[in-house]
Design a protein around this motif. Structure first.
Motif, PDB file in Angstrom:
ATOM      1  N   THR A 112       0.800   8.191   3.897  1.00  0.00           N
ATOM      2  CA  THR A 112       1.640   7.046   3.576  1.00  0.00           C
ATOM      3  C   THR A 112       1.272   6.567   2.182  1.00  0.00           C
ATOM      4  O   THR A 112       0.089   6.508   1.845  1.00  0.00           O
ATOM      5  CB  THR A 112       1.408   5.899   4.591  1.00  0.00           C
ATOM      6  OG1 THR A 112       1.573   6.407   5.905  1.00  0.00           O
ATOM      7  CG2 THR A 112       2.377   4.755   4.364  1.00  0.00           C
ATOM      8  N   THR A 113       2.264   6.242   1.371  1.00  0.00           N
ATOM      9  CA  THR A 113       1.972   5.761   0.022  1.00  0.00           C
ATOM     10  C   THR A 113       1.098   4.516   0.094  1.00  0.00           C
ATOM     11  O   THR A 113       1.197   3.719   1.018  1.00  0.00           O
ATOM     12  CB  THR A 113       3.275   5.450  -0.744  1.00  0.00           C
ATOM     13  OG1 THR A 113       4.118   4.655   0.073  1.00  0.00           O
ATOM     14  CG2 THR A 113       3.994   6.716  -1.148  1.00  0.00           C
ATOM     15  N   THR A 126       4.163   0.043  -1.786  1.00  0.00           N
ATOM     16  CA  THR A 126       5.591   0.332  -1.826  1.00  0.00           C
ATOM     17  C   THR A 126       5.935   0.829  -3.230  1.00  0.00           C
ATOM     18  O   THR A 126       5.372   0.363  -4.217  1.00  0.00           O
ATOM     19  CB  THR A 126       6.425  -0.909  -1.483  1.00  0.00           C
ATOM     20  OG1 THR A 126       6.093  -1.954  -2.388  1.00  0.00           O
ATOM     21  CG2 THR A 126       6.170  -1.351  -0.064  1.00  0.00           C
ATOM     22  N   GLU A 160       8.401   2.417   1.125  1.00  0.00           N
ATOM     23  CA  GLU A 160       7.164   3.066   1.535  1.00  0.00           C
ATOM     24  C   GLU A 160       7.509   4.467   2.042  1.00  0.00           C
ATOM     25  O   GLU A 160       8.375   4.637   2.889  1.00  0.00           O
ATOM     26  CB  GLU A 160       6.487   2.268   2.642  1.00  0.00           C
ATOM     27  CG  GLU A 160       5.221   2.922   3.141  1.00  0.00           C
ATOM     28  CD  GLU A 160       4.613   2.170   4.296  1.00  0.00           C
ATOM     29  OE1 GLU A 160       3.568   1.533   4.080  1.00  0.00           O
ATOM     30  OE2 GLU A 160       5.180   2.226   5.398  1.00  0.00           O
TER      31      GLU A 160
END
Length: 157
Positions: free
Chosen positions: A13-14, A17, A112
């Motif tokens: 997950t980044t 954002t 995201e």
């Protein structure tokens, strides 16, 4: 970047954002997504499609081996856009040496980006190597995506 790991499943997950709202449309462009991968060497689009919206590519990836050796592998990738992202299914090898993986990319609230990478099948003796090699390259792929989205142009486009 947040990383959640299981034996043959990784979720990336980044870390924040992403600023650009068009990240979804870019991820759905196979050329953009493929060239983010540091192991990527080349691609050729095939004309056959297994289902509507799916694009099929023959890919060549570079694979690092122990003791500084390197090889390459040819694989087939099915890339299918979804409402919130894209799904890639990759098959490499032949016969009992066939390896299959799936990456499900999605763009959520605030841009995201999340990827769930799975090793669907691999020879028992090589499954850890397949997962580890892919996990390492996808980690760098995510870093490149974050840099690109933040305005860094050093990724190679």
């Amino acid at each position: 970047m947040e990383i959640t790991q299981c034996r043959h499943n990784t979720t990336l997950t980044t870390s924040a954002t992403l600023p650009n709202p068009s990240v979804l449309s870019r991820l759905q462009q196979p050329d953009f997504l493929l060239t983010l991968n540091p192991a990527f060497v080349s691609r050729a689009k095939t004309t056959a499609a297994s289902s509507p919206g799916t694009e099929i590519y023959t890919l060549i990836y570079r694979i690092a081996l122990p003791f500084g050796y390197e090889t390459s592998t040819t694989c087939t990738a099915h890339i299918t856009p979804t409402v919130s992202g894209v799904v890639t299914e990759v098959e490499a090898g032949a016969g009992w040496m066939t390896t299959k993986t799936r990456s499900s990319w999605s763009v959520g609230e605030g841009n995201e980006v999340k990827e769930v990478f799975e090793v669907l099948s691999a020879p028992w003796m090589l499954s850890w190597f397949v997962w580890r090699t892919a996990e390492r390259s996808h980690r760098e792929l995510f870093q490149r995506l974050e840099e690109y989205e933040a305005g860094c142009t050093g990724v190679g486009w």
